[in-house]
Motif scaffolding. Sequence first.
Motif, PDB file in Angstrom:
ATOM      1  N   PHE A 146      -1.651  -2.702   9.159  1.00 13.09           N
ATOM      2  CA  PHE A 146      -2.685  -2.950   9.712  1.00 13.09           C
ATOM      3  C   PHE A 146      -3.170  -1.525  10.639  1.00 13.09           C
ATOM      4  O   PHE A 146      -4.382  -1.159  10.518  1.00 13.09           O
ATOM      5  CB  PHE A 146      -2.819  -4.240  10.767  1.00 13.09           C
ATOM      6  CG  PHE A 146      -3.865  -4.200  11.681  1.00 13.09           C
ATOM      7  CD1 PHE A 146      -5.058  -4.679  11.227  1.00 13.09           C
ATOM      8  CD2 PHE A 146      -3.743  -3.690  13.063  1.00 13.09           C
ATOM      9  CE1 PHE A 146      -6.208  -4.663  11.981  1.00 13.09           C
ATOM     10  CE2 PHE A 146      -5.058  -3.658  14.042  1.00 13.09           C
ATOM     11  CZ  PHE A 146      -6.191  -4.307  13.356  1.00 13.09           C
ATOM     12  N   GLU A 186      -6.676  -1.152  19.676  1.00 14.82           N
ATOM     13  CA  GLU A 186      -6.216  -0.682  18.473  1.00 14.82           C
ATOM     14  C   GLU A 186      -5.526   0.708  18.470  1.00 14.82           C
ATOM     15  O   GLU A 186      -4.292   0.930  18.001  1.00 14.82           O
ATOM     16  CB  GLU A 186      -7.343  -0.660  17.152  1.00 14.82           C
ATOM     17  CG  GLU A 186      -7.759  -1.776  16.732  1.00 14.82           C
ATOM     18  CD  GLU A 186      -8.842  -1.724  15.933  1.00 14.82           C
ATOM     19  OE1 GLU A 186      -9.307  -3.009  15.099  1.00 14.82           O
ATOM     20  OE2 GLU A 186      -9.599  -0.751  15.757  1.00 14.82           O
ATOM     21  N   THR A 242      -9.439   7.413   9.577  1.00 12.85           N
ATOM     22  CA  THR A 242      -8.041   8.149   9.331  1.00 12.85           C
ATOM     23  C   THR A 242      -7.815   9.458  10.057  1.00 12.85           C
ATOM     24  O   THR A 242      -6.642   9.664  10.648  1.00 12.85           O
ATOM     25  CB  THR A 242      -7.965   8.443   7.731  1.00 12.85           C
ATOM     26  OG1 THR A 242      -7.834   7.110   6.968  1.00 12.85           O
ATOM     27  CG2 THR A 242      -6.394   8.963   7.443  1.00 12.85           C
ATOM     28  N   HIS A 278       4.294  -4.999   8.386  1.00 11.71           N
ATOM     29  CA  HIS A 278       2.928  -5.552   8.529  1.00 11.71           C
ATOM     30  C   HIS A 278       2.054  -4.911   9.512  1.00 11.71           C
ATOM     31  O   HIS A 278       0.683  -4.739   9.383  1.00 11.71           O
ATOM     32  CB  HIS A 278       2.799  -7.004   8.807  1.00 11.71           C
ATOM     33  CG  HIS A 278       3.528  -7.792   7.407  1.00 11.71           C
ATOM     34  ND1 HIS A 278       2.500  -7.863   6.354  1.00 11.71           N
ATOM     35  CD2 HIS A 278       4.477  -8.598   7.170  1.00 11.71           C
ATOM     36  CE1 HIS A 278       3.106  -8.747   5.269  1.00 11.71           C
ATOM     37  NE2 HIS A 278       4.361  -8.731   5.873  1.00 11.71           N
ATOM     38  N   ARG A 331       0.741  -1.258  -0.065  1.00 13.31           N
ATOM     39  CA  ARG A 331      -0.196  -0.089  -0.003  1.00 13.31           C
ATOM     40  C   ARG A 331       0.927   1.385  -0.058  1.00 13.31           C
ATOM     41  O   ARG A 331       0.576   2.355  -0.448  1.00 13.31           O
ATOM     42  CB  ARG A 331      -0.849   0.082   1.206  1.00 13.31           C
ATOM     43  CG  ARG A 331      -2.048  -0.870   0.979  1.00 13.31           C
ATOM     44  CD  ARG A 331      -3.180  -0.984   2.076  1.00 13.31           C
ATOM     45  NE  ARG A 331      -3.791   0.188   2.048  1.00 13.31           N
ATOM     46  CZ  ARG A 331      -5.084   0.304   2.551  1.00 13.31           C
ATOM     47  NH1 ARG A 331      -5.645  -0.285   3.289  1.00 13.31           N
ATOM     48  NH2 ARG A 331      -5.806   1.503   2.109  1.00 13.31           N
ATOM     49  N   TYR A 355      -4.168   1.435   8.167  1.00  9.98           N
ATOM     50  CA  TYR A 355      -5.118   1.271   7.046  1.00  9.98           C
ATOM     51  C   TYR A 355      -6.500   0.310   7.506  1.00  9.98           C
ATOM     52  O   TYR A 355      -7.276   0.178   6.847  1.00  9.98           O
ATOM     53  CB  TYR A 355      -4.525   0.695   5.798  1.00  9.98           C
ATOM     54  CG  TYR A 355      -3.432   1.408   5.260  1.00  9.98           C
ATOM     55  CD1 TYR A 355      -3.730   2.932   4.947  1.00  9.98           C
ATOM     56  CD2 TYR A 355      -2.191   1.020   5.346  1.00  9.98           C
ATOM     57  CE1 TYR A 355      -2.646   3.767   4.427  1.00  9.98           C
ATOM     58  CE2 TYR A 355      -1.248   1.773   4.765  1.00  9.98           C
ATOM     59  CZ  TYR A 355      -1.259   2.985   4.295  1.00  9.98           C
ATOM     60  OH  TYR A 355      -0.326   3.898   3.776  1.00  9.98           O
ATOM     61  N   GLU A 356      -6.164  -0.527   8.591  1.00 10.96           N
ATOM     62  CA  GLU A 356      -7.096  -1.634   8.727  1.00 10.96           C
ATOM     63  C   GLU A 356      -7.825  -1.449  10.193  1.00 10.96           C
ATOM     64  O   GLU A 356      -8.726  -2.402  10.268  1.00 10.96           O
ATOM     65  CB  GLU A 356      -6.512  -2.913   8.385  1.00 10.96           C
ATOM     66  CG  GLU A 356      -5.910  -3.136   7.031  1.00 10.96           C
ATOM     67  CD  GLU A 356      -5.174  -4.389   6.807  1.00 10.96           C
ATOM     68  OE1 GLU A 356      -5.114  -5.062   7.555  1.00 10.96           O
ATOM     69  OE2 GLU A 356      -4.495  -4.283   5.581  1.00 10.96           O
ATOM     70  N   THR A 357      -7.798  -0.636  10.807  1.00 15.68           N
ATOM     71  CA  THR A 357      -8.452  -0.689  12.329  1.00 15.68           C
ATOM     72  C   THR A 357      -9.877  -0.085  12.005  1.00 15.68           C
ATOM     73  O   THR A 357     -10.132   0.490  11.041  1.00 15.68           O
ATOM     74  CB  THR A 357      -7.384   0.273  13.179  1.00 15.68           C
ATOM     75  OG1 THR A 357      -7.841   1.639  13.011  1.00 15.68           O
ATOM     76  CG2 THR A 357      -6.048  -0.053  13.384  1.00 15.68           C
ATOM     77  N   SER A 358     -10.360   0.108  13.228  1.00 19.80           N
ATOM     78  CA  SER A 358     -11.798   0.653  13.282  1.00 19.80           C
ATOM     79  C   SER A 358     -11.884   2.069  13.220  1.00 19.80           C
ATOM     80  O   SER A 358     -12.887   2.671  13.034  1.00 19.80           O
ATOM     81  CB  SER A 358     -12.568  -0.019  14.384  1.00 19.80           C
ATOM     82  OG  SER A 358     -12.040   0.055  15.531  1.00 19.80           O
TER      83      SER A 358
END
Length: 186
Positions: A54, A151, A63, A50, A27, A57-60
């Motif tokens: 996460f 997170e 941004t 990695h 990404r 870009y991939e937490t709840s």
Amino acid sequence: MSRIPLPRQDELDADQRQVYDEIKAGRRGAVLDLFMMLMHSPKLADRAQHLGVFLRYETSLPTRLSELAVLTTAKHWNASYEWHFHEKEARAGGLSEEIIEAVHSGETPKFVNADEAAIHAYTRELLSNRHASDETYETALGFFGKAGMVELTCLIGYYCMIAMTLNEHGVPLPVGTEPALPPPGS
């Protein structure tokens, strides 16, 4: 000035090259000098990148909120490299210029959105006191839930690790960039 020289791309061994290629294809689309510094330990670089993907870009967390936590962490550590890259991300994610400037100045922003106030208070307390008050924690928990709090806490910890790596090993800012924050330790 780097305390440890950054590996050059043409000097990477097979393990380093594999991590380098994966980061470049991911990404981010590029291998920043931060990851080149981590490349001295390719397994660490791989795991850190990695986890970073996460947490970014991939937490709840949206941004705008995660970048507010990152900028607050960068300011705490006076990590100009971290600030340089994440200030742009914060703007792109919808964080207001007034909040970015207040964090940069070390002031508490005048928040319009209560979720931003909760992120900022939690991050600052955790960094400054190594613990957030029950009131601050409960306020943030009410906005972000259990998963979001885990997170958020890990996001702050990750960017502390990144700031320490950048600052302690002297990872240089991109050429032509002036530091946005005072030198570490000041």
